[in-house]
Scaffold this active site. Structure first.
Site, PDB file in Angstrom:
ATOM      1  N   ARG A   5     -37.589  -9.220 -10.414  1.00 60.77           N
ATOM      2  CA  ARG A   5     -38.432  -8.316 -11.264  1.00 60.77           C
ATOM      3  C   ARG A   5     -37.329  -6.899 -11.241  1.00 60.77           C
ATOM      4  NH1 ARG A   5     -43.894  -9.711 -10.517  1.00 60.77           N
ATOM      5  NH2 ARG A   5     -43.897 -11.821 -10.932  1.00 60.77           N
ATOM      6  N   GLU A  17     -37.570  -3.984 -11.863  1.00 61.93           N
ATOM      7  CA  GLU A  17     -38.647  -2.831 -11.933  1.00 61.93           C
ATOM      8  C   GLU A  17     -37.809  -1.797 -10.908  1.00 61.93           C
ATOM      9  OE1 GLU A  17     -42.243  -4.355 -10.434  1.00 61.93           O
ATOM     10  OE2 GLU A  17     -42.514  -5.350 -12.402  1.00 61.93           O
ATOM     11  N   ARG A  31     -43.797  -1.143  -1.173  1.00 61.79           N
ATOM     12  CA  ARG A  31     -44.314  -2.877  -1.184  1.00 61.79           C
ATOM     13  C   ARG A  31     -43.422  -3.605  -2.516  1.00 61.79           C
ATOM     14  NH1 ARG A  31     -50.238  -2.971  -4.578  1.00 61.79           N
ATOM     15  NH2 ARG A  31     -49.695  -1.647  -6.076  1.00 61.79           N
ATOM     16  N   HIS A  32     -42.752  -2.748  -3.074  1.00 59.61           N
ATOM     17  CA  HIS A  32     -41.664  -3.459  -4.242  1.00 59.61           C
ATOM     18  C   HIS A  32     -40.418  -4.097  -3.977  1.00 59.61           C
ATOM     19  CE1 HIS A  32     -45.061  -1.642  -6.848  1.00 59.61           C
ATOM     20  NE2 HIS A  32     -44.860  -2.823  -7.484  1.00 59.61           N
ATOM     21  N   GLU A  37     -52.747  -5.782  -3.272  1.00 61.39           N
ATOM     22  CA  GLU A  37     -52.963  -6.974  -3.851  1.00 61.39           C
ATOM     23  C   GLU A  37     -51.653  -8.085  -3.314  1.00 61.39           C
ATOM     24  OE1 GLU A  37     -50.636  -8.925  -7.293  1.00 61.39           O
ATOM     25  OE2 GLU A  37     -50.736  -6.808  -7.810  1.00 61.39           O
ATOM     26  N   SER A  83     -52.009 -12.597  -8.130  1.00 58.92           N
ATOM     27  CA  SER A  83     -52.539 -12.255  -9.509  1.00 58.92           C
ATOM     28  C   SER A  83     -52.520 -13.724 -10.145  1.00 58.92           C
ATOM     29  CB  SER A  83     -51.469 -11.155 -10.179  1.00 58.92           C
ATOM     30  OG  SER A  83     -52.169 -10.670 -11.272  1.00 58.92           O
ATOM     31  N   ARG A  85     -44.879  -9.778   0.997  1.00 62.42           N
ATOM     32  CA  ARG A  85     -46.128  -8.767   1.023  1.00 62.42           C
ATOM     33  C   ARG A  85     -47.307  -9.536   1.922  1.00 62.42           C
ATOM     34  NH1 ARG A  85     -48.074  -6.293  -4.545  1.00 62.42           N
ATOM     35  NH2 ARG A  85     -45.872  -5.673  -4.768  1.00 62.42           N
TER      36      ARG A  85
END
Length: 531
Positions: A303, A305, A311-312, A454, A457, A505
């Site tokens: 990812r 991002e 948490r990323h 979360e 998903s 996670r």
């Protein structure tokens, strides 16, 4: 000034200089003679010590192991050193965790992964003074082979994992010597935050840990975390295999962004560009269309991002599931939640040692879950948040603080750390999500949460090529770029759904840790590409 005077002055200076040089030479000669005398004395002492050292063959630096010989020697594991082994002579290989000389004896703590044991070298008929001195000078983290007698102790050794026994060393050989200066001290790296601050004892910050990850991974806490993580993968695989799922491998270099988003890493691919897969989404679905019925995969997910949060990560391990269902996507939810429950039970029943080890440094409440798993609808969750004073629209996505708050509210009301939130607003979900047949504002999609964060998903996927094209068009996605994906559904596709779980996670939240980098062996984030 006359020429004679100048010459006379120069001669005097030269004489003074040569006197100085002579003095200097004499001093250096005396110094060298003293040094030689000292060395000769030391050599003589060493020789007499060697002659007196009856144990000189029982310790020392081993030759580098280059597979010169096959020794028929069984090495015992530290975790197996229990009262049952008392009065047995054993061999063992471990690291020197600490050493402390005291008079004619030396105490060592020998460590192997998350287990350690106290050992003693004492002057006697098996060990000489020189052997004790040698043991005391072995650098921390060196690897040693030890022959020792297992002895029962009067009082439990609280500071070691093996509390009922200690080792009385008869031979000790260094197999691999560590440099004397370590980039971080292991005892500092396992100290709980805030403990020892009064005495001025150090704790180790995260960047220092990650810069010296090989040392940090040796700590009892890290060993426990990654053994438990291995257990999560094993339980995931075993549970799904029993349920009739097939493990698949999917490509990570792809021609178009998996989810049509911009958060992808571009890589050069011969004369064109390619992308690193954001998820195995498209390929899992293609396998369902190819009649594999139920599939899962474990692999890296990328990812791009620029998120520097707790948490990323830019690369993590995805545990992905996809399955065909008969009539309702809740069949998929039930299958995934049961898999998660089996993982939680397996960890609870088989990894207590690891859980307790992590808890010593990072205390947390035991993880709670219900059977069957609690499932709330999105509208119910919004109502709970409204009641708690949160202002948000019925179709707004949940912010991270609201997810956390909802987790606390659910825990108070239902006493569970794990639950499913079903029927998300369609507007906040990807283009391939199936709309709710009864209310077009909502969708057949769900998230799963652990301790208010979360971890999965998922959704029922659109399996009709026409509807899929319409949804992609609605999201302004170039249909040419996802042509092969849409074409997969033109030749008959069963109704199906699935989800993707982040391994790191899950481990972080199960153990109640506060940063996903603690559960990623060599984490990658926007600021870290090494080691």
């Amino acid at each position: 000034m006359t020429k004679e005077k100048v010459n006379g002055a120069t001669e005097e200076e030269q004489q003074a200089q040569s006197k100085k040089a002579l003095k200097k030479q004499q001093k250096e000669a005396e110094k060298a003679a003293k040094k030689a005398e000292k060395q000769a004395k030391l050599a003589a002492e060493q020789q007499s010590a060697d002659e007196d050292d009856f144990a000189k063959d029982r310790y020392g630096l081993s030759a580098m192991v280059q597979s010169q010989q096959k020794l028929d020697r069984a090495l015992v594991r530290v975790q197996d050193l229990t009262a049952e082994k008392v009065d047995q002579l054993i061999w063992l290989r471990s690291r020197v965790h600490t050493s402390r000389a005291k008079g004619k004896q030396c105490f060592l703590v020998l460590r192997q992964q998350q287990f350690n044991v106290q050992a003693l070298v004492a002057v006697g008929d098996r060990a000489s003074k020189q052997m004790v001195k040698f043991a005391a000078n072995i650098t921390k983290e060196s690897i040693v082979d030890v022959e020792a007698m297992v002895r029962k102790v009067e009082q439990k050794i609280e500071s070691c994992s093996q509390q009922d026994v200690e080792l009385h060393i008869e031979r000790i050989f260094v197999i691999s010597q560590a440099e004397p200066r370590l980039p971080l001290q292991l005892e500092d790296a396992v100290r709980p935050d805030g403990e020892g601050e009064e005495e001025g004892r150090a704790t180790v910050n995260q960047d220092t840990r990650l810069d010296n990850r090989v040392i940090d991974l040796r700590t009892t806490t890290s060993q426990a975390i990654f053994r438990l993580q291995s257990g999560v993968c094993q339980l995931f695989r075993d549970t799904l295999t029993k349920k009739g799922f097939v493990e698949i491998q999917t490509p990570k270099i792809i021609s178009a962004a998996s989810e049509g988003g911009a958060n992808v890493f571009t890589v050069s691919y011969f004369k064109s560009s390619a992308y690193l897969a954001q998820s195995p989404q498209l390929y899992k679905q293609m396998c369902i269309c190819a009649d594999f019925d139920k599939v899962f995969c474990v692999g890296p997910v990328f990812r791009a991002e620029d998120s520097n949060t707790h948490r990323h990560l830019t690369e993590f391990v995805g545990l992905d599931i996809e399955m065909a269902f008969n009539y309702h996507y809740h069949e998929v939810i039930d299958s995934i939640t049961d898999t998660m429950v089996q993982i939680f039970k397996g960890l609870r029943d088989n990894f207590q040692t690891e859980i307790q080890t992590v808890n010593k440094q990072f205390p947390s409440e035991p993880f709670k879950f219900l059977e069957p798993t609690l499932r709330l609808e999105y509208t119910e969750a919004v109502a709970m948040l409204h009641e708690a004073g949160v202002e948000m629209g019925d179709e707004d996505d949940l912010s991270t603080p609201n997810e956390k708050l909802l987790g606390r509210l659910v825990k108070e009301k239902y006493d569970t750390d794990f639950y499913v939130l079903d029927k998300y607003p369609l507007a906040v979900r990807p283009f391939y999500t199936m709309p709710d047949p009864n209310n077009p504002k909502y969708s057949n999609s769900y998230d799963m949460f652990m301790r208010g964060e979360e971890i999965l998903s998922g959704a029922q996927r659109v399996h009709d090529a026409q509807l899929l094209s319409e949804r992609a068009h609605h999201h302004q996605i170039d249909l040419e770029k996802i042509k092969s994906y849409i074409d997969s559904f033109r030749f008959g596709a069963p109704p199906h759904g699935g989800g993707g779980i982040g391994l790191e996670r899950v481990c972080m939240l199960y153990l109640g840790l506060h940063n996903v980098r603690q559960t990623s062996m060599f984490p990658r984030d926007p600021k870290r590409l090494t080691p």
